[in-house]
Design an enzyme around this catalytic site. Structure first.
Site, PDB file in Angstrom:
ATOM      1  N   ASP A  56       1.169  -1.051  -0.074  1.00 31.50           N
ATOM      2  CA  ASP A  56      -0.363   0.126  -0.017  1.00 31.50           C
ATOM      3  C   ASP A  56       0.551   1.046   0.008  1.00 31.50           C
ATOM      4  O   ASP A  56       1.942   1.215   1.094  1.00 31.50           O
ATOM      5  CB  ASP A  56      -1.179  -0.460   1.589  1.00 31.50           C
ATOM      6  CG  ASP A  56      -1.580   1.259   1.398  1.00 31.50           C
ATOM      7  OD1 ASP A  56      -1.272   2.285   0.214  1.00 31.50           O
ATOM      8  OD2 ASP A  56      -2.658   0.654   2.390  1.00 31.50           O
ATOM      9  N   SER A 134       2.210  10.530 -13.782  1.00 34.43           N
ATOM     10  CA  SER A 134       1.125  11.351 -13.466  1.00 34.43           C
ATOM     11  C   SER A 134       0.194  11.770 -14.690  1.00 34.43           C
ATOM     12  O   SER A 134      -0.321  10.244 -14.790  1.00 34.43           O
ATOM     13  CB  SER A 134       2.080  12.922 -13.627  1.00 34.43           C
ATOM     14  OG  SER A 134       1.468  13.997 -13.638  1.00 34.43           O
ATOM     15  N   TYR A 148      -7.774  14.231  -8.162  1.00 36.85           N
ATOM     16  CA  TYR A 148      -6.918  14.245  -9.266  1.00 36.85           C
ATOM     17  C   TYR A 148      -5.577  14.742  -9.295  1.00 36.85           C
ATOM     18  O   TYR A 148      -4.967  14.389  -9.649  1.00 36.85           O
ATOM     19  CB  TYR A 148      -7.839  13.220 -10.002  1.00 36.85           C
ATOM     20  CG  TYR A 148      -6.608  12.100 -11.158  1.00 36.85           C
ATOM     21  CD1 TYR A 148      -6.283  10.912 -10.687  1.00 36.85           C
ATOM     22  CD2 TYR A 148      -6.649  12.562 -11.927  1.00 36.85           C
ATOM     23  CE1 TYR A 148      -4.999  10.287 -11.578  1.00 36.85           C
ATOM     24  CE2 TYR A 148      -5.295  11.813 -13.019  1.00 36.85           C
ATOM     25  CZ  TYR A 148      -4.776  10.352 -12.519  1.00 36.85           C
ATOM     26  OH  TYR A 148      -4.132   9.431 -13.390  1.00 36.85           O
ATOM     27  N   LYS A 152      -1.990  15.112  -9.468  1.00 43.66           N
ATOM     28  CA  LYS A 152      -0.847  15.038 -10.465  1.00 43.66           C
ATOM     29  C   LYS A 152      -0.329  16.195 -10.307  1.00 43.66           C
ATOM     30  O   LYS A 152       0.648  15.618 -10.611  1.00 43.66           O
ATOM     31  CB  LYS A 152      -1.941  14.939 -11.061  1.00 43.66           C
ATOM     32  CG  LYS A 152      -2.144  12.525 -11.151  1.00 43.66           C
ATOM     33  CD  LYS A 152      -1.037  11.999 -11.352  1.00 43.66           C
ATOM     34  CE  LYS A 152      -1.616  10.352 -11.072  1.00 43.66           C
ATOM     35  NZ  LYS A 152      -0.847   9.543 -10.731  1.00 43.66           N
TER      36      LYS A 152
END
Length: 277
Positions: A56, A134, A148, A152
């Site tokens: 993880d 990315s 998100y 990124k």
């Protein structure tokens, strides 16, 4: 010469395609996933060339153990690929803070955690290549994907700083920005919430477009994997590279708009300097 790789999120999508390509090329690999049982087919097919690790990416201890496994098994690391990640669709208003944190924890802090775990080994070797997955969403604010894109964009800034530091110890850094590829990223890996009517023109449109897009994306994961192999073989790789014709077109258009905006507001921008003496 056989390269030694560590790939996060290797059980599906681009990570799985890259893991298979790396091993087919005769390289060695530590393949990681939350549940490494999904990677057992690699061991059956490639034997001692592959090691599996439960990872993880938000767990620093597990990241350290994955890097240590590569050092014990293969004597070092040549390429670290931070691929693990996901992105849900929803409006800023309707995305809970917990959802924001989970996406940023995986996509940004996971990249930072695994990178930091690998740095001491790479620094001691004075060699290696860190490849950060990315997205087009790391260069362009993606509608309906605020967590998100926030993550990124963070990966991009982190990796620019990292590249300047790592160059002093012989380690390369490349940011890879894929467009749409035929993986399950737009399918089972993603939660789509079209949300309320006020944001339908942006968020709802994104959710509908993604549902229709799944399975028709222009990008071929196997070809993306070959592109990453090519990057890993370069003596002087780029800091950034877009993957896919859609990514190239979208990034070019966005950069042209940014330059035009910069020039349009240039007088206001420079008006904040002290007057010339």
């Amino acid at each position: 010469m056989s390269r030694r790789w560590l790939i996060t999120g290797a059980s599906r999508g681009l990570g799985r395609a890259l893991a298979e390509a790396v091993l087919a090329a005769g390289d060695r690999l530590v393949a990681t996933a939350r549940d490494p049982r999904a990677l057992e087919h690699l061991v059956h097919r490639h034997g001692a060339a592959v090691r599996l690790a439960a990872l993880d990416v938000s767990n620093p201890v597990a990241a350290d153990e994955a890097v240590a496994l590569a050092a014990r098994s293969f004597g070092g690391l040549d390429v670290v690929v931070n691929n693990a990640g996901y992105g849900d669709v929803g409006s800023v208003e309707d995305t809970s803070l917990d959802d924001f944190r989970r996406q940023i924890e995986t996509n940004l802090f996971g990249t930072i955690i695994v990178t930091k775990a690998a740095i001491p080994l790479l620094r001691e070797q004075r060699s290696g290549h860190v490849i950060q997955l990315s997205s087009v969403g790391g260069r362009i604010g993606a509608p309906g994907r605020a967590p998100y894109s926030a993550a990124k964009w963070g990966v991009e800034g982190f990796s620019e700083c990292l590249a300047l530091e790592m160059a002093l110890v012989g380690v390369k850094v490349t940011i890879v920005e894929p467009g749409g590829f035929r993986t399950d990223f737009a399918g089972a890996s993603t939660s789509l919430d079209a949300g309320r009517a006020e944001y339908d023109a942006v968020v709802g449109a994104t959710a509908r477009r993604q549902a229709a897009y799944d399975g028709t994306q222009p990008g071929d994961p196997a070809r993306a994997a070959q592109a990453v192999l090519a990057l890993a073989a370069m003596d002087e790789p780029p800091l950034r590279v877009a993957l896919g014709s859609d990514a190239v077109a979208a990034i070019r258009d966005a950069d042209e708009r940014r330059l035009a905006e910069l020039e349009r507001w240039r007088d206001l921008s420079i008006s904040t300097d002290f007057p010339a003496q």
